[in-house]
Design a protein around this motif. Structure first.
Motif, mmCIF file in Angstrom:
data_model
loop_
_atom_site.group_PDB
_atom_site.id
_atom_site.type_symbol
_atom_site.label_atom_id
_atom_site.label_comp_id
_atom_site.label_asym_id
_atom_site.label_seq_id
_atom_site.Cartn_x
_atom_site.Cartn_y
_atom_site.Cartn_z
ATOM 1 N N ILE A 211 0.975 -1.470 -0.038
ATOM 2 C CA ILE A 211 -0.008 0.167 -0.046
ATOM 3 C C ILE A 211 0.729 1.201 -0.024
ATOM 4 C CG2 ILE A 211 -1.528 1.408 1.529
ATOM 5 C CD1 ILE A 211 -2.868 -1.149 2.286
ATOM 6 N N ILE A 212 2.013 1.226 0.816
ATOM 7 C CA ILE A 212 2.615 2.481 0.904
ATOM 8 C C ILE A 212 3.537 2.797 -0.573
ATOM 9 C CG2 ILE A 212 4.803 3.433 1.987
ATOM 10 C CD1 ILE A 212 3.950 1.913 4.529
ATOM 11 N N LYS A 213 3.718 1.533 -1.095
ATOM 12 C CA LYS A 213 4.333 1.988 -2.354
ATOM 13 C C LYS A 213 3.444 2.547 -3.362
ATOM 14 C CE LYS A 213 7.846 -1.790 -2.227
ATOM 15 N NZ LYS A 213 7.972 -3.350 -2.858
ATOM 16 N N LYS A 214 2.328 2.141 -3.385
ATOM 17 C CA LYS A 214 1.400 2.793 -4.411
ATOM 18 C C LYS A 214 0.721 4.317 -3.834
ATOM 19 C CE LYS A 214 1.159 -0.959 -6.982
ATOM 20 N NZ LYS A 214 1.538 -0.680 -8.173
ATOM 21 N N LEU A 215 0.766 4.437 -2.427
ATOM 22 C CA LEU A 215 0.431 5.762 -1.876
ATOM 23 C C LEU A 215 1.588 6.545 -2.433
ATOM 24 C CD1 LEU A 215 -0.833 5.123 1.631
ATOM 25 C CD2 LEU A 215 -2.083 5.633 -0.552
ATOM 26 N N GLN A 216 2.855 6.279 -2.492
ATOM 27 C CA GLN A 216 3.915 6.841 -2.895
ATOM 28 C C GLN A 216 3.774 7.419 -4.286
ATOM 29 O OE1 GLN A 216 6.560 8.457 -1.894
ATOM 30 N NE2 GLN A 216 7.445 9.056 -3.839
ATOM 31 N N LYS A 217 3.206 6.538 -5.097
ATOM 32 C CA LYS A 217 2.719 7.062 -6.521
ATOM 33 C C LYS A 217 1.479 7.607 -6.760
ATOM 34 C CE LYS A 217 5.109 2.806 -8.246
ATOM 35 N NZ LYS A 217 5.059 1.546 -9.136
ATOM 36 N N ARG A 218 1.006 8.027 -5.753
ATOM 37 C CA ARG A 218 -0.370 8.680 -5.573
ATOM 38 C C ARG A 218 -1.290 8.139 -6.465
ATOM 39 N NH1 ARG A 218 -0.155 13.643 -2.977
ATOM 40 N NH2 ARG A 218 2.345 14.223 -2.086
ATOM 41 N N GLN A 219 -1.671 6.691 -6.366
ATOM 42 C CA GLN A 219 -2.651 5.887 -7.149
ATOM 43 C C GLN A 219 -3.654 6.052 -6.522
ATOM 44 O OE1 GLN A 219 -0.635 2.420 -8.809
ATOM 45 N NE2 GLN A 219 -2.578 1.236 -8.684
ATOM 46 N N PHE A 220 -4.967 6.359 -7.607
ATOM 47 C CA PHE A 220 -6.333 6.135 -6.936
ATOM 48 C C PHE A 220 -6.681 4.770 -6.468
ATOM 49 C CE2 PHE A 220 -10.854 5.632 -7.468
ATOM 50 C CZ PHE A 220 -11.169 6.534 -6.481
ATOM 51 N N ALA A 221 -6.701 3.819 -7.599
ATOM 52 C CA ALA A 221 -7.155 2.557 -7.272
ATOM 53 C C ALA A 221 -6.173 1.574 -6.921
ATOM 54 C CB ALA A 221 -7.821 2.076 -8.509
ATOM 55 N N ILE A 222 -5.864 1.129 -5.878
ATOM 56 C CA ILE A 222 -5.035 0.126 -5.190
ATOM 57 C C ILE A 222 -5.854 -1.025 -4.809
ATOM 58 C CG2 ILE A 222 -3.131 -0.209 -3.551
ATOM 59 C CD1 ILE A 222 -3.096 2.811 -3.162
ATOM 60 N N ASP A 223 -5.834 -2.008 -5.828
ATOM 61 C CA ASP A 223 -6.386 -3.231 -5.692
ATOM 62 C C ASP A 223 -4.984 -4.491 -5.717
ATOM 63 O OD1 ASP A 223 -8.728 -1.928 -5.952
ATOM 64 O OD2 ASP A 223 -9.152 -2.735 -7.919
ATOM 65 N N PHE A 224 -5.419 -5.215 -4.577
ATOM 66 C CA PHE A 224 -4.387 -6.318 -4.567
ATOM 67 C C PHE A 224 -5.001 -7.535 -3.682
ATOM 68 C CE2 PHE A 224 -3.831 -3.653 -0.996
ATOM 69 C CZ PHE A 224 -3.493 -4.472 0.094
ATOM 70 N N PRO A 225 -4.384 -8.619 -3.590
ATOM 71 C CA PRO A 225 -3.388 -8.983 -4.735
ATOM 72 C C PRO A 225 -3.855 -9.433 -6.210
ATOM 73 C CG PRO A 225 -3.878 -10.935 -3.400
ATOM 74 C CD PRO A 225 -4.590 -9.919 -2.750
ATOM 75 N N LYS A 226 -2.950 -9.075 -6.963
ATOM 76 C CA LYS A 226 -3.653 -9.164 -8.496
ATOM 77 C C LYS A 226 -4.148 -10.447 -8.728
ATOM 78 C CE LYS A 226 -2.785 -4.845 -9.369
ATOM 79 N NZ LYS A 226 -4.032 -3.921 -9.347
ATOM 80 N N ARG A 227 -3.491 -11.577 -8.320
ATOM 81 C CA ARG A 227 -3.898 -12.800 -8.617
ATOM 82 C C ARG A 227 -5.426 -13.454 -7.902
ATOM 83 N NH1 ARG A 227 0.136 -16.761 -5.191
ATOM 84 N NH2 ARG A 227 0.349 -15.231 -3.186
ATOM 85 N N LEU A 228 -5.980 -12.124 -7.074
ATOM 86 C CA LEU A 228 -7.204 -12.341 -6.550
ATOM 87 C C LEU A 228 -8.112 -11.256 -7.230
ATOM 88 C CD1 LEU A 228 -9.280 -13.725 -4.700
ATOM 89 C CD2 LEU A 228 -8.606 -12.210 -2.931
ATOM 90 N N SER A 229 -7.621 -10.013 -7.546
ATOM 91 C CA SER A 229 -8.312 -8.921 -7.989
ATOM 92 C C SER A 229 -8.811 -9.071 -9.380
ATOM 93 C CB SER A 229 -7.776 -7.578 -7.562
ATOM 94 O OG SER A 229 -6.360 -7.509 -8.352
#
Length: 260
Positions: A211-229
């Protein structure tokens, strides 16, 4: 390690699970972290581990919260916020289709209205942010399709999804970034008593790092893990087959419930 550093961050639901992991990792990375939750003892213990880096804001975001008093307590700690992460949440299941309104009210009170209350309190301080501010909320991948027993929990998270998407529209001309975090299963107290398969379970520490890595990129949609999402989003798109073939195999309800 996180590149998010030197910021003033308020995290709700920080006494355990994902919220606590986020608080620990962000404090360790050099941020000033304000933590809130119902368990004041757990928050005090967390703050003691990171003296000078974590400060406890002793409020309960439930319906009894005095917004003015909470805002005053927050202002005693800081006059600005760079980031807010709403990680507080509860889960109750609809086991027998009794449709108890109190259960739905409890779930919505924390999962949805708790976020609205948090934003109400935080927005004036986010306007004073030292950097471009961010407001993030933790939702769930359960909103992709209708899961059995999840009428209250899933509905509260679905309401949160729409709230954030609508907010994204109204903030399109305002310099603030939003993030809608939809994780899969995370090994926390929230899922400890689940008696069904939970594929691709992640630890709170691993989920927090992602989550922190994605927040650093200021990403709106943060869905994970991809193999489930990805499969869930695909089933959500092709909802007809889900409700015809998959959902009937998942539900435990096979006859009319007993009415009073």
């Amino acid at each position: 390690m996180s590149k998010i550093t030197g910021r003033c961050i308020w995290i709700t639901g920080a006494s355990s699970g994902l919220g606590r992991a986020l608080a620990e990792q962000l404090a360790h990375a050099g941020n000033y972290v304000i933590v809130s939750a119902r368990s004041q003892a757990a928050l005090a213990q967390l703050a003691a581990q990171y003296p000078g880096k974590i400060k406890v804001l002793p409020i309960d975001l439930g319906r009894g919260l005095d917004l003015s008093e909470a805002a005053s307590k927050l202002r005693e700690i800081t006059d600005y916020l760079d980031m807010v992460i709403c990680a507080a949440g509860i889960c109750e299941y609809e086991d027998n289709l009794s449709f108890n309104p109190q259960m739905y009210e409890r779930t919505f009170d924390i999962n949805f209205f708790g976020v609205v209350r948090t934003l109400n309190i935080a927005l004036p301080l986010l306007k004073n942010a030292q950097l471009r501010p961010q407001f993030a909320v933790v939702s769930s991948l359960s909103t992709c399709v209708g899961f059995p027993r999840a009428e209250a929990y899933g509905a509260s998270k679905a309401a949160l999804n729409y709230f954030m998407r609508s907010l994204r529209t109204d903030l399109s001309h305002i310099p603030m970034d939003l993030s809608l975090i939809r994780p899969g299963f995370i090994a926390t107290q929230l899922v400890k008593n689940n008696d069904f398969p939970m594929p691709f379970m992640m630890s709170a520490a691993d989920a927090s790092e992602y989550i922190i890595k994605k927040l650093q990129k200021r990403q709106f949609a943060i869905d994970f893990p991809k193999r489930l999402s990805w499969p869930l989003e695909l089933w959500g798109f092709f909802s007809g087959p889900w409700y015809k073939w998959i959902a009937p195999k998942l539900t435990r309800i096979h006859d009319w419930p007993q009415f009073r």
